[in-house]
Enzyme design. Structure first.
Site, mmCIF file in Angstrom:
data_model
loop_
_atom_site.group_PDB
_atom_site.id
_atom_site.type_symbol
_atom_site.label_atom_id
_atom_site.label_comp_id
_atom_site.label_asym_id
_atom_site.label_seq_id
_atom_site.Cartn_x
_atom_site.Cartn_y
_atom_site.Cartn_z
ATOM 1 N N ASP A 10 0.852 -1.182 0.059
ATOM 2 C CA ASP A 10 0.166 0.060 -0.020
ATOM 3 C C ASP A 10 1.013 1.197 -0.083
ATOM 4 O OD1 ASP A 10 -2.442 1.697 0.340
ATOM 5 O OD2 ASP A 10 -1.612 1.755 2.576
ATOM 6 N N ASP A 12 -0.075 5.223 0.716
ATOM 7 C CA ASP A 12 -0.646 6.038 2.037
ATOM 8 C C ASP A 12 -0.488 5.323 3.415
ATOM 9 O OD1 ASP A 12 -0.781 9.042 0.440
ATOM 10 O OD2 ASP A 12 -1.897 7.235 -0.851
ATOM 11 N N ASP A 171 -1.602 -0.878 5.928
ATOM 12 C CA ASP A 171 -2.066 -0.353 7.235
ATOM 13 C C ASP A 171 -3.456 -0.291 7.323
ATOM 14 O OD1 ASP A 171 -2.281 1.800 5.307
ATOM 15 O OD2 ASP A 171 -2.681 3.224 6.700
#
Length: 225
Positions: A10, A12, A171
């Site tokens: 991922d 961001d 995240d």
């Protein structure tokens, strides 16, 4: 420990701490809209989403609404002005070295993001990470984005690597759900947006609190070399 041929990151909240940088800008745009201000934790959570769904949620309006689109435009202008110039400083500690080490050991590396193509390329380049990964996959490339399997499976097919030989790193809950739907394992980083308990409930195989811990999972023999 993981034995994998490809790592799908991922962007961001995983490679860069853009949620922390973006949250004040989101609040500023919401305030300008005249709509009620959501709680701070909800604003930060939306900093990890594609911008139109994020502002639809923050403003309590449907996607495509004129105020949502105007807010996205205002945010993008602020992001380019305030965040992009400092993007290199937002890279989480140890991430650049992690990517370099994985590349040197023969792993294929991809970024899977909900950003637009130009937005993803712009941010990765500004952060000095574009040349550190082999592939960028986004919503412009697949019928469905996260949490569906489509982006992860596209990355695996592009690399010519079986899904079970890929590990997703993210995240957010949607990263873990995408991995599960694709038949991949997932490592959840605890320095991004979603809480460890949420990541565990979503099915991550590992929880890691730093780039060093992540390298220990992805490349357990690294320290011995």
């Amino acid at each position: 420990m993981a034995e994998c041929a490809a790592v799908l990151f991922d962007l961001d909240g995983t490679l860069l701490d853009t949620p922390t940088a973006s949250a004040p800008l989101l609040r500023r745009v919401v305030a300008r809209s005249g709509r009620p201000m959501p709680p701070a934790n909800r604003v930060r959570a939306c900093a990890d989403l594609p911008m139109e769904p994020a502002f639809a949620r923050l403003l309590g309006l449907p996607p495509g609404h004129g105020l949502v689109r105007l807010s996205v435009h205002r945010f993008q202008e602020l992001f380019r002005e305030r965040v992009l110039p400092d993007a290199a400083r937002l890279v989480f500690p140890g991430i650049t070295e992690l990517l370099r080490g994985l590349r040197e050991s023969g792993h294929c590396l991809a970024v899977i993001t909900g950003r637009t193509r130009s937005g993803a390329e712009e941010l990765l380049s500004a952060a000095g990470l574009r040349d550190a990964v082999d592939l960028v996959v986004g919503s412009w490339m697949t019928p469905r984005g996260k949490p569906y399997a489509d982006p992860a499976l596209l990355a695996a097919r592009t690399f010519g690597i079986a899904a079970q030989d890929c590990v997703v790193v993210g995240d957010a809950v949607e990263d873990a759900l995408m991995a599960s739907a694709a038949g991949m394992r997932a490592a959840g980083v605890t320095f991004g947006v979603d809480q460890p308990g949420q990541l565990v409930a979503a099915g991550v195989t590992w929880l890691v609190g730093s780039a060093a811990e992540l390298r220990g999972v992805l490349e357990p023999g690294a320290r011995a070399r």
